[in-house]
Design an enzyme around this catalytic site. Sequence first.
Site, PDB file in Angstrom:
ATOM      1  N   THR A 155       0.821  -1.207   0.000  1.00 32.13           N
ATOM      2  CA  THR A 155       0.000   0.000   0.000  1.00 32.13           C
ATOM      3  C   THR A 155       0.859   1.263   0.000  1.00 32.13           C
ATOM      4  OG1 THR A 155      -1.421   1.353   1.427  1.00 32.13           O
ATOM      5  CG2 THR A 155      -0.281  -0.441   2.494  1.00 32.13           C
ATOM      6  N   SER A 197      -1.004   2.931  11.159  1.00 34.66           N
ATOM      7  CA  SER A 197      -1.943   2.040  11.854  1.00 34.66           C
ATOM      8  C   SER A 197      -1.245   0.683  11.982  1.00 34.66           C
ATOM      9  CB  SER A 197      -3.238   1.856  11.052  1.00 34.66           C
ATOM     10  OG  SER A 197      -2.976   1.070   9.893  1.00 34.66           O
ATOM     11  N   TYR A 199      -2.347  -2.061  10.835  1.00 35.58           N
ATOM     12  CA  TYR A 199      -2.406  -2.655   9.486  1.00 35.58           C
ATOM     13  C   TYR A 199      -1.226  -2.173   8.623  1.00 35.58           C
ATOM     14  CZ  TYR A 199      -3.474  -2.306   4.522  1.00 35.58           C
ATOM     15  OH  TYR A 199      -3.363  -2.304   3.155  1.00 35.58           O
ATOM     16  N   HIS A 200      -1.012  -0.840   8.595  1.00 32.01           N
ATOM     17  CA  HIS A 200       0.089  -0.323   7.768  1.00 32.01           C
ATOM     18  C   HIS A 200       1.443  -0.817   8.280  1.00 32.01           C
ATOM     19  CE1 HIS A 200      -3.059   2.623   6.507  1.00 32.01           C
ATOM     20  NE2 HIS A 200      -2.512   2.347   5.356  1.00 32.01           N
ATOM     21  N   LYS A 203       2.189  -4.072   6.738  1.00 27.77           N
ATOM     22  CA  LYS A 203       2.613  -3.954   5.341  1.00 27.77           C
ATOM     23  C   LYS A 203       4.062  -3.451   5.261  1.00 27.77           C
ATOM     24  CE  LYS A 203      -0.400  -4.702   2.514  1.00 27.77           C
ATOM     25  NZ  LYS A 203      -0.987  -5.989   2.017  1.00 27.77           N
TER      26      LYS A 203
END
Length: 407
Positions: A155, A197, A199-200, A203
């Site tokens: 992302t 976050s 989530y990030h 990644k």
Amino acid sequence: MNSTTKKTKSQKIFVLGGDGFCGWPTSLHLSNTGCEVVIVDNLSRRNIDNELEASSLTPIYPMSTRIEAWKEKTGRTITFHRIDIAEDYDAFLQLIKDEKPDAMVHFAEQRSAPYSMKSPRHKRYTVDNNINATHNVLCAIVESGLDIHLVHLGTMGVYGYGTAGMKIPEGYLDVEVTTEQGTRIPQEILYPTNPGSVYHMTKSQDQLLFQYYNKNDRLRITDLHQGIVWGTNTAETKLDDRLINRFDYDGDYGTVLNRFLMQAAVDYPITVHGTGGQTRAFIHIQDTVRCIEIALKHSPAPEDKVFIFNQMTETHRIKDLAHLVAELAGGDVAYVDNPRKEAAENELHVTEDLFLSKKLNPITLNNGLLQEVTKVAEKYAGRADKSKIPATSTWTDEQQPGIPKPL
Ligand code: NAD
């Protein structure tokens, strides 16, 4: 770049996470170009819908119905294996050994930033799932002994959007270090991530896993740093109602532009978080699937470093988008508290050499937006549950969960 150009036609491709928003249209697109597509998915996204008591605005069909409809419409076969790649390493490895894929496209992660911030349980699930999934994929490719090109969906969010006006490069940054003797030596490093976050953060960790397995095991890896995907359907998903793609609009999974479109369609105020001064990168789902086809055709050679490409087609300021949607589809714009911890305003300039060099002729908001509003959001507006629209996940304990307060 020393990429080897391969035809995707007749390649066997695993689509990990092939039941999801990006994975399903990618599976159909690759199948349509003549690839043999094998979907691997644990259907966890459908279970999260149950947990959140939310569902796609569009009625999505069970996997067996989707696959039958595809066969009926095109004569092409897609196979499906329900495997949790984070948990069931042995079954996944066996499938690789049996099927011997040429490439894998890896979408199989928990991808919502708000969901990853909901509670300690959601943070831990996102880390366990995403990092184990990516590591198991890499480890299984090495253990299989096969030469498999891995294409991962990363992302743009890993860059953290705070680049001090610099154009975001494609994954790597040129720096100069000074030795003890005072000599200046140029170095290339991974662009330092700044995740916003949990989530990030997963990644960002993925990038290190790729760098390590590429260096140690010469794995051939392409990491696509994708912008926010908008739109619903592609040429293939439009072939039959049973092939329709999912359209998330809830406060956790609804990506910003789709959420705006749907809010306009159901006469709900278009809610902008904070000042709306955040600039984000966007790509239409039809271009996502085309970019993946391009990435599969330009696989790295074994001596190449990890290929990292920015996969986006335009950038927009959130408040401009909200007013554009309000103008085109009608409706009011409402400014509410931002549940995220992030800069109120940012600029975003992005390098995107691969896809521009391949002459991707993108679908832009100007030429795709109205059709999207009328054809999808309005058609299924009756299925909308307005109580699911507000963002309820918050980034800090001081913020109380609940409907964000109007500013
Ligand atoms: P999605 O949640 O719709 O799809 C992910 C799929 O992976 C789901 O079908 C889910 O069931 C499956 N999955 C998750 N964990 C799994 C596991 N352990 N084993 C097997 N299957 C598993 O998400 P999406 O929007 O299609 O996003 C796909 C990828 O693209 C994500 O990795 C995300 O980071 C990336 N991405 C998406 C966007 C976007 O706007 N949607 C933007 C940038 C990057």
